[in-house]
Write a protein that holds these residues in place. Structure first.
Motif, PDB file in Angstrom:
ATOM      1  N   GLU A 359      14.182   9.169  23.739  1.00  0.00           N
ATOM      2  CA  GLU A 359      13.054   8.243  23.667  1.00  0.00           C
ATOM      3  C   GLU A 359      12.599   7.989  22.243  1.00  0.00           C
ATOM      4  O   GLU A 359      12.056   6.917  21.952  1.00  0.00           O
ATOM      5  N   GLY A 360      12.772   8.975  21.355  1.00  0.00           N
ATOM      6  CA  GLY A 360      12.329   8.732  20.000  1.00  0.00           C
ATOM      7  C   GLY A 360      12.354   9.970  19.127  1.00  0.00           C
ATOM      8  O   GLY A 360      12.734  11.067  19.558  1.00  0.00           O
ATOM      9  N   ILE A 361      11.952   9.773  17.845  1.00  0.00           N
ATOM     10  CA  ILE A 361      11.868  10.852  16.855  1.00  0.00           C
ATOM     11  C   ILE A 361      10.535  10.721  16.137  1.00  0.00           C
ATOM     12  O   ILE A 361      10.137   9.623  15.723  1.00  0.00           O
ATOM     13  N   SER A 362       9.834  11.831  15.992  1.00  0.00           N
ATOM     14  CA  SER A 362       8.642  11.877  15.152  1.00  0.00           C
ATOM     15  C   SER A 362       8.889  12.849  14.012  1.00  0.00           C
ATOM     16  O   SER A 362       9.839  13.635  14.044  1.00  0.00           O
ATOM     17  N   PHE A 363       8.019  12.792  12.988  1.00  0.00           N
ATOM     18  CA  PHE A 363       8.223  13.593  11.788  1.00  0.00           C
ATOM     19  C   PHE A 363       7.051  14.551  11.579  1.00  0.00           C
ATOM     20  O   PHE A 363       5.899  14.215  11.864  1.00  0.00           O
ATOM     21  N   ALA A 364       7.357  15.736  11.076  1.00  0.00           N
ATOM     22  CA  ALA A 364       6.317  16.701  10.718  1.00  0.00           C
ATOM     23  C   ALA A 364       6.686  17.317   9.361  1.00  0.00           C
ATOM     24  O   ALA A 364       7.728  17.951   9.246  1.00  0.00           O
ATOM     25  N   PRO A 378      10.232  21.022   3.197  1.00  0.00           N
ATOM     26  CA  PRO A 378      10.749  21.151   4.563  1.00  0.00           C
ATOM     27  C   PRO A 378      10.153  20.063   5.456  1.00  0.00           C
ATOM     28  O   PRO A 378       8.957  19.762   5.382  1.00  0.00           O
ATOM     29  N   ILE A 379      10.991  19.487   6.324  1.00  0.00           N
ATOM     30  CA  ILE A 379      10.538  18.459   7.242  1.00  0.00           C
ATOM     31  C   ILE A 379      11.212  18.650   8.585  1.00  0.00           C
ATOM     32  O   ILE A 379      12.400  18.996   8.652  1.00  0.00           O
ATOM     33  N   ARG A 380      10.473  18.472   9.649  1.00  0.00           N
ATOM     34  CA  ARG A 380      11.014  18.634  11.008  1.00  0.00           C
ATOM     35  C   ARG A 380      11.190  17.272  11.656  1.00  0.00           C
ATOM     36  O   ARG A 380      10.299  16.412  11.585  1.00  0.00           O
ATOM     37  N   THR A 432      13.817   5.551   7.109  1.00  0.00           N
ATOM     38  CA  THR A 432      14.061   5.131   8.486  1.00  0.00           C
ATOM     39  C   THR A 432      15.311   5.804   9.030  1.00  0.00           C
ATOM     40  O   THR A 432      16.357   5.825   8.367  1.00  0.00           O
ATOM     41  N   ILE A 433      15.195   6.368  10.239  1.00  0.00           N
ATOM     42  CA  ILE A 433      16.335   6.967  10.946  1.00  0.00           C
ATOM     43  C   ILE A 433      16.659   6.077  12.135  1.00  0.00           C
ATOM     44  O   ILE A 433      15.780   5.749  12.946  1.00  0.00           O
ATOM     45  N   THR A 434      17.926   5.679  12.240  1.00  0.00           N
ATOM     46  CA  THR A 434      18.375   4.823  13.331  1.00  0.00           C
ATOM     47  C   THR A 434      19.419   5.549  14.152  1.00  0.00           C
ATOM     48  O   THR A 434      20.467   5.950  13.626  1.00  0.00           O
ATOM     49  N   LEU A 435      19.129   5.759  15.439  1.00  0.00           N
ATOM     50  CA  LEU A 435      20.051   6.431  16.355  1.00  0.00           C
ATOM     51  C   LEU A 435      20.053   5.698  17.689  1.00  0.00           C
ATOM     52  O   LEU A 435      18.982   5.323  18.210  1.00  0.00           O
ATOM     53  N   THR A 441      10.479   5.259  11.565  1.00  0.00           N
ATOM     54  CA  THR A 441      10.209   5.200  10.129  1.00  0.00           C
ATOM     55  C   THR A 441       9.071   6.130   9.734  1.00  0.00           C
ATOM     56  O   THR A 441       8.025   6.189  10.406  1.00  0.00           O
ATOM     57  N   LEU A 442       9.279   6.858   8.638  1.00  0.00           N
ATOM     58  CA  LEU A 442       8.224   7.637   7.990  1.00  0.00           C
ATOM     59  C   LEU A 442       7.794   6.840   6.763  1.00  0.00           C
ATOM     60  O   LEU A 442       8.572   6.661   5.818  1.00  0.00           O
ATOM     61  N   LYS A 443       6.568   6.320   6.756  1.00  0.00           N
ATOM     62  CA  LYS A 443       6.127   5.376   5.736  1.00  0.00           C
ATOM     63  C   LYS A 443       5.459   6.064   4.551  1.00  0.00           C
ATOM     64  O   LYS A 443       4.908   7.143   4.660  1.00  0.00           O
TER      65      LYS A 443
END
Length: 670
Positions: A359-364, A378-380, A432-435, A441-443
């Motif tokens: 469904e998607g990807i989020s960033f932390a 570090p990023i998750r 931007t990660i495209t899968l 996108t992390l802006k």
């Protein structure tokens, strides 16, 4: 065994009897009870093994009220000492050759009455099982591997367990290739080994002669049973890892365990399982010899092994590879490699990746600012749903699937779900990660200038006496920025060292350091580090912590202080004085006590009997002399103390000598 009147009754705990009335005193003697008493023998049916067991026999003589007959004297005898004999008064032992026989053992009283029990000599048990182990849980399989000319521990287990301690164990081998000795275990150093030792097991040390490589037979015999062990002398495994995963020592380490790694793969794909092994020696000849010890296996219906090969990689490790293909249906299969005594493997979960939900990807973190060039953050990447994480991130190609609105500002790095951002230049960019046709996108990732240089000012002292403090300063030059960002300069030292930060939060341009007590009277070096954020910009410098080093300038007409002749130890200052007109030196222990304490209190003190201060000298390490007159003043000298000596009079070798001068650099007593 118990007796009433003329009848002996075995196996009963008591009898109810009619008897005449006696006084309490008479009822506790043989004469007083007449025939109304019991004799009980313990054990009532002793069993013992020839030349092994010793059993202590006991006998109780009591009246019908259960009271001991105090004057009963018991003597023991065997009716056939060729089977069982009595030793040390009441102990019985079985004689060799008496196996399977019985004999009566008598307990006789001084009045001629007696009781007896039957002792049985049991036959020696034969060993029903002998097993060789690599450790407490892992048995030797096909071969026991070891290098020729070396030693290796071997665990021997026997059934029944008692035989390991009772029976003589005989070891033999063809051409006496092996020498086997029992391993001596220290109760303190080897307590863990002793605690984990199974019943019926013992450790032995096998030593092989430097003979040609090959398979040799080692035999062990005990309790009527012989067991053989095939020992393969040749190249030996020291460690093994699968697909370069970090793995503890395997092979000759008796604590090794099989290792498995799990991996999700798509249907109808090809993969490699690589096993890297440390082998001694690591030559082509050794590789050719050890290949026969490598066994590849596949279990489960999800895939097959198409082929295997081996080589020596540039690092000198032996590399064994299985080329694996997954099937067209989902399922699990395991590929394992057994190399000598180590087994490593991979469990593949075959999935149809096209059916995996995504469904998607989020960033932390979701907002990144103040990120300096050169830093790694570090990023998750959080996959939705979480259950699809392994598959989705396994599909991620960092070069093809990750794009940036402004290239060259940051770069996403990492693998296997562990990622970090590296700042390459100052500026702002979107990532931007495209899968699977979906973009996330992390802006506004903002980076700051990196430091041009970071260093620790080397003009500050780097030798610190116990108890002293010092400020250390960093020098920071930034690129493209007017003012240094001191909030990103972090100071650090190792734990459990005799140095601490007085500054509670060691961040910034200046920190204060304090020297702590030393574990001994020897100097200790401590590394102090300053680092800019999580970047590779850092500097380090050594601080040397030294014990308290007082100095003295005591002198008179006969003696003066010898250079470097003073040290602190347990409240005593050992000062070495030397004669001015000779080469002779005398050590003198110098101790000042104020009001019964070793602590230094500022003030002026008159020395003499009945005063609140005493100054003592131990001349030549022997006779203690107390100063007779004079005065001293104790003054604060920075973080230390100074003692000024004024006409301090002592008796040295029968002469009244006055000392004047100072002792400086003294730490406050504890």
């Amino acid at each position: 065994m118990k007796r009433n009147l003329n009848k002996w009754v075995a196996g009963l705990s008591g009898l109810v009897l009619a008897s005449s009335l006696f006084s309490c005193k008479d009822k506790q003697t043989l004469a007083g009870v007449g025939n109304d008493y019991y004799i009980t023998i313990t054990p009532s049916a002793p069993k013992l093994r020839a030349e092994l067991d010793t059993i202590a026999m006991t006998c109780a003589v009591r009246n019908v009220d259960g009271e001991d007959i105090k004057d009963a004297v018991v003597s023991w005898s065997s009716e056939d000492e060729k089977i069982v004999k009595v030793i040390e008064g009441n102990k019985i032992v079985a004689v060799k050759g008496g196996e399977g026989k019985e004999v009566a053992i008598r307990a006789s009283l001084q009045n001629g009455r007696y009781a007896k029990v039957t002792a049985t000599v049991t036959k020696k048990a034969n060993a029903s099982g002998i097993t060789f182990f690599l450790n407490e849980i892992t048995p030797v399989k096909k071969y026991f591997y070891m290098p020729a000319g070396e030693k290796r521990d071997l665990l021997l287990a026997v059934t029944p367990a008692a035989l390991i301690a009772e029976e003589e164990i005989e070891w033999s081998s063809q051409d006496d290739v092996f020498k086997v000795t029992k391993k001596v275990l220290d109760p303190e150093k080897d307590s863990d080994i002793i605690k984990d030792l199974p019943q019926g097991a013992a450790w032995y040390v096998v030593e092989a002669k430097p003979v040609p490589l090959g398979v040799y037979t080692l035999n062990v015999k005990l309790a009527g049973k012989t067991q053989s062990l095939s020992v393969k002398l040749g190249p030996t495994l020291k460690a093994a890892v699968v697909n370069k995963e970090i793995q503890p020592q395997l092979g000759l380490d008796p604590s090794f365990k099989s290792f498995e790694k799990s991996e999700a793969i798509d249907i109808l794909t090809k993969h490699q399982v690589e096993v890297y092994a440390d082998v001694t020696p690591n030559t082509q000849e050794a590789l050719d010899q050890i290949k026969g010890d490598v066994v590849w296996e596949v279990s489960g219906g999800g895939g097959i092994i198409e082929q295997t090969d081996s080589s020596i990689d540039p690092s000198g490790k032996f590399k064994f590879v299985a080329h694996v293909a997954s099937g067209s249906t989902e399922g699990n299969f395991k590929v394992s490699c057994t190399l000598q005594e180590a087994t490593v493997g991979v469990i593949f979960s075959v999935l149809n990746f096209k059916t995996i939900p995504f469904e998607g990807i989020s960033f932390a973190p979701s907002v990144i600012t103040g990120f300096s060039v050169g830093e790694h953050l570090p990023i998750r990447l959080l996959v939705i749903p979480r259950s699809s994480t392994a598959v989705i991130l396994g599909e991620l190609d960092l070069e093809k699937d990750v794009t940036y609105s402004t290239p060259g500002i940051v770069e996403l790095q990492g693998n296997d779900g562990v990622f970090s951002l590296r700042a390459l230049a100052t500026g702002t960019t979107d990532m931007t990660i495209t899968l699977r046709g979906k973009s996330f996108t992390l802006k506004n990732i903002t980076t700051l200038a990196s430091p041009k240089s970071l260093s620790i000012d080397n003009s500050t002292p780097n030798v610190l006496m116990v108890g002293d403090e010092v400020d250390w300063r960093a020098k920071l030059l930034m690129e493209g920025a007017d003012k240094p960002d001191w909030t990103k300069v972090h100071w650090s030292i190792d734990k459990n060292v005799p140095l601490e930060f007085v500054t509670k939060n060691p961040v910034g341009e200046v920190v204060r350091l304090k020297a702590l007590d030393l574990p001994s009277n020897e100097p200790v070096k401590v590394e102090v580090r300053a680092q800019y954020g999580k970047s590779d910009r850092m500097d380090k410098r050594e601080m040397t912590i030294v014990p308290v080093q007082p100095s003295a300038t005591l002198s008179n007409e006969m003696y003066e202080t010898k250079q470097s002749g003073i040290r602190y130890s347990g409240g005593l200052y050992d000062i070495v004085l030397k004669a001015k007109d000779a080469q002779q030196s005398i050590p003198a222990n110098f101790r000042v006590k104020v009001a019964g304490s070793d602590k230094f209190e500022e003030g002026v003190y008159t020395v003499g009997n009945g005063t609140e201060i005493s100054v003592r000298w131990s001349i030549g390490g022997g006779l203690i002399k107390e100063a007779e007159s004079g005065s001293i003043s104790i003054e604060k000298d920075g973080s230390k103390y100074k003692i000024v000596v004024n006409d301090l009079t002592l008796d040295v070798a029968g002469k009244k000598i006055k000392f004047t001068g100072t002792v400086t650099g003294l730490a406050r007593g504890k």
